[in-house]
Design a protein around this motif. Structure first.
Motif: not given
Length: 375
Positions: A340-357
């Motif tokens: 969440k912290k890493a995503f909040n620091a981004q400006s180059g994408a309008s939305r970020i999604s991920y999967t986790l394993e």
């Protein structure tokens, strides 16, 4: 998943609950003197009865002494059930009651099964046909294990209803739980000539079964269930739980040391890497397998160890116009909040999604992040 009900023991009368399976007959055996110990004779009689899918068998048993008779009966029953991995895991319930007098007992054993004798025969027939088709001349055990693993994962779906437990269910209906995956993998490996075991314990807080396979004299854990996505993705095969050591799989698999499974201590990734470097006609296979198992994610370019490194990995991918990236994150305990912290620091994408394993190639709590950048 092992749902067997253990035998109940009381003072001089051992009692059990009998759940009959339609079509199974009873069996009574009385021995003449044959020189074998009473324990060995009773164990063989029980193995024969289970192999014939008998619903009940009555045996007369003379123990060493009254004080240990009840434990001897229990131990012999457990040994019979565990004498063959396939028989072990198609027994649904087993119960017994015994009338004991002195150091002798008349014991009535009762069994129910996940597979009938005819169903097991059909499993063997179908597996023989499949193995003939997919295992080709010249394959070594490395190739056979991958071929069988891939077939099972690609052709089965996990039964989220938790009602199908056998290899027969998996072959006929296309879905089963972990027990069925392990049974089918066992039978296929066995017919392919690969030494194989079924292991039992817990994983992710639930009872679980998986396999161990032996390649070039070394044992490895192989979990076809956890390599199959849920919900099912037809034809998709994963390799996170492919040929792991004890230390690697213990991240989320637990079992009892008393079960006596062979030790798995050899890093299969190193084995495959060394084989690829030797060259030869199979070098391409080993290189491909090394990649499929995700060993590349041990490299620094795919690794982040804190929020700053994770933030930079995502930013670099966005700056380079990439739409996706894969990162091994070494702080699994805090991965959600750190993402969440890493995503909040981004400006180059309008939305970020991920999967986790889970990343199982290290014995730590590493996570593999597959991140998609939406513009």
């Amino acid at each position: 998943m092992n749902d067997k009900l253990k035998a109940l023991v009381s003072s001089s009368l051992l009692l059990g609950i009998l759940l009959l399976t339609a079509g199974c007959s009873s069996l009574q055996i009385v021995h003449a003197a044959d020189g074998a110990t009473p324990q060995a004779r009773m164990q063989q009689d029980l193995v024969t009865a289970i192999g014939q899918r008998k619903s009940s068998i009555q045996l007369k048993f003379v123990g060493s002494k009254n004080a240990t008779l009840k434990q001897e009966i229990k131990d012999v029953l457990e040994a019979a059930i565990r004498s063959d991995d396939y028989l072990h895991y198609i027994v649904k319930t087993y119960k017994y009651k015994a009338a004991i007098k002195g150091n002798s007992a008349t014991i009535d054993f009762s069994f129910t099964y996940w597979e009938s004798l005819a169903q097991t025969a059909e499993v063997r027939r179908q597996v023989a046909s499949i193995i003939k088709r997919i295992v080709t001349p010249g394959m070594n055990d490395h190739q056979k294990v991958k071929t069988v693993h891939d077939w099972v994962v690609a052709n089965l779906a996990y039964d989220t209803r938790l009602v199908s437990h056998s290899a027969f269910d998996g072959l006929i209906d296309g879905s089963t739980v972990c027990q069925g995956y392990a049974l089918l993998t066992y039978e296929m490996m066995k017919q392919a000539g690969v030494p194989v075991r079924i292991a039992e314990g817990t994983s992710r807080g639930r009872a679980h079964t998986w396999n161990l396979v032996r390649i070039d004299g070394k044992w490895y854990h192989l979990d076809t269930t956890w390599n199959d996505p849920v919900p099912d993705a037809v034809g998709k095969v994963q390799y996170g739980y492919y040929n792991l050591t004890d230390a690697q799989i213990r991240v989320d698999h637990k079992w009892s040391a008393s079960d006596g499974y062979p030790a798995a201590s050899t890093d299969y990734g190193q084995v495959v890497s060394d084989l690829a470097k030797k060259g030869g006609s199979k070098a391409g296979f080993y290189r491909q397998l090394h990649g499929l198992m995700g060993y590349a994610y041990l490299e620094d370019e795919y690794t982040a160890s804190n929020v700053s490194e994770l933030t930079e990995q995502i930013r670099a991918a966005a700056d380079n116009g990439e739409s996706a990236l894969v990162v091994r994150y070494t702080k699994g305990a805090t991965v959600t909040s750190d993402l969440k912290k890493a995503f909040n620091a981004q400006s180059g994408a309008s939305r970020i999604s991920y999967t986790l394993e889970d990343y199982t190639r290290t014995p730590a709590n590493d996570k593999l992040l597959r991140i998609t950048l939406h513009r």
